[in-house]
Design a protein around this motif. Structure first.
Motif, PDB file in Angstrom:
ATOM      1  N   LYS A  61      -3.514 -51.991 -16.410  1.00  0.00           N
ATOM      2  CA  LYS A  61      -4.079 -50.669 -16.165  1.00  0.00           C
ATOM      3  C   LYS A  61      -3.805 -49.787 -17.380  1.00  0.00           C
ATOM      4  CE  LYS A  61      -4.341 -50.684 -11.269  1.00  0.00           C
ATOM      5  NZ  LYS A  61      -4.267 -49.927 -10.059  1.00  0.00           N
ATOM      6  N   ALA A  62      -4.655 -48.779 -17.556  1.00  0.00           N
ATOM      7  CA  ALA A  62      -4.531 -47.862 -18.685  1.00  0.00           C
ATOM      8  C   ALA A  62      -4.726 -46.433 -18.203  1.00  0.00           C
ATOM      9  CB  ALA A  62      -5.577 -48.188 -19.750  1.00  0.00           C
ATOM     10  N   ILE A  63      -3.909 -45.523 -18.701  1.00  0.00           N
ATOM     11  CA  ILE A  63      -4.097 -44.096 -18.454  1.00  0.00           C
ATOM     12  C   ILE A  63      -4.739 -43.515 -19.715  1.00  0.00           C
ATOM     13  CG2 ILE A  63      -3.016 -41.860 -18.066  1.00  0.00           C
ATOM     14  CD1 ILE A  63      -0.725 -43.215 -16.726  1.00  0.00           C
ATOM     15  N   MET A  73      -4.160 -43.371 -25.069  1.00  0.00           N
ATOM     16  CA  MET A  73      -4.232 -44.336 -23.988  1.00  0.00           C
ATOM     17  C   MET A  73      -2.851 -44.950 -23.822  1.00  0.00           C
ATOM     18  SD  MET A  73      -6.586 -47.790 -23.695  1.00  0.00           S
ATOM     19  CE  MET A  73      -5.884 -48.549 -25.166  1.00  0.00           C
ATOM     20  N   CYS A  74      -2.341 -44.917 -22.602  1.00  0.00           N
ATOM     21  CA  CYS A  74      -1.064 -45.541 -22.279  1.00  0.00           C
ATOM     22  C   CYS A  74      -1.358 -46.865 -21.581  1.00  0.00           C
ATOM     23  CB  CYS A  74      -0.250 -44.632 -21.363  1.00  0.00           C
ATOM     24  SG  CYS A  74       1.258 -45.411 -20.732  1.00  0.00           S
ATOM     25  N   VAL A  75      -0.877 -47.946 -22.176  1.00  0.00           N
ATOM     26  CA  VAL A  75      -0.966 -49.277 -21.561  1.00  0.00           C
ATOM     27  C   VAL A  75       0.440 -49.856 -21.562  1.00  0.00           C
ATOM     28  CG1 VAL A  75      -1.946 -51.587 -21.699  1.00  0.00           C
ATOM     29  CG2 VAL A  75      -3.321 -49.619 -22.375  1.00  0.00           C
ATOM     30  N   ASN A  76       0.899 -50.248 -20.378  1.00  0.00           N
ATOM     31  CA  ASN A  76       2.268 -50.729 -20.200  1.00  0.00           C
ATOM     32  C   ASN A  76       3.229 -49.670 -20.717  1.00  0.00           C
ATOM     33  OD1 ASN A  76       1.283 -53.130 -19.058  1.00  0.00           O
ATOM     34  ND2 ASN A  76       1.045 -54.038 -21.066  1.00  0.00           N
ATOM     35  N   ASP A  77       3.961 -49.921 -21.778  1.00  0.00           N
ATOM     36  CA  ASP A  77       4.927 -48.937 -22.279  1.00  0.00           C
ATOM     37  C   ASP A  77       4.549 -48.403 -23.649  1.00  0.00           C
ATOM     38  OD1 ASP A  77       5.364 -51.225 -23.740  1.00  0.00           O
ATOM     39  OD2 ASP A  77       7.549 -51.137 -23.596  1.00  0.00           O
TER      40      ASP A  77
END
Length: 85
Positions: A61-63, A73-77
């Protein structure tokens, strides 16, 4: 500020004024960002990377966050600089 609220682990401390634009799922393998690489989501939309960083995960998932001028874009950490398309 930490994104663990959304189930992600990106450090958002320097993103004051940014808002969550969308929460999406990456289509297939995610191998990080490379300049001008398209990251395609399961809803057939995509963003374009403005940075380089390698990581691997399957359909994460991505924010997507933005302030009207700059987008991340935040993916994982990890936090990536992106362009919306």
């Amino acid at each position: 500020l930490n994104s663990m609220l959304f189930g992600f682990d990106c450090d958002l401390e320097n993103l004051q004024g940014y808002s969550v634009i969308a929460v999406k799922q990456v289509y297939d393998d995610f191998e990080g960002c490379d300049f001008d690489k398209k990251i395609i989501f399961t809803d057939d939309t995509y963003v374009v990377c403005n940075t380089y960083s390698y990581t691997y995960s399957y359909m994460p998932k991505a924010i997507i966050l933005g302030n009207g001028f700059d987008y991340k874009m935040c993916v994982n950490d990890r936090l990536y600089s992106i362009r919306l398309q």
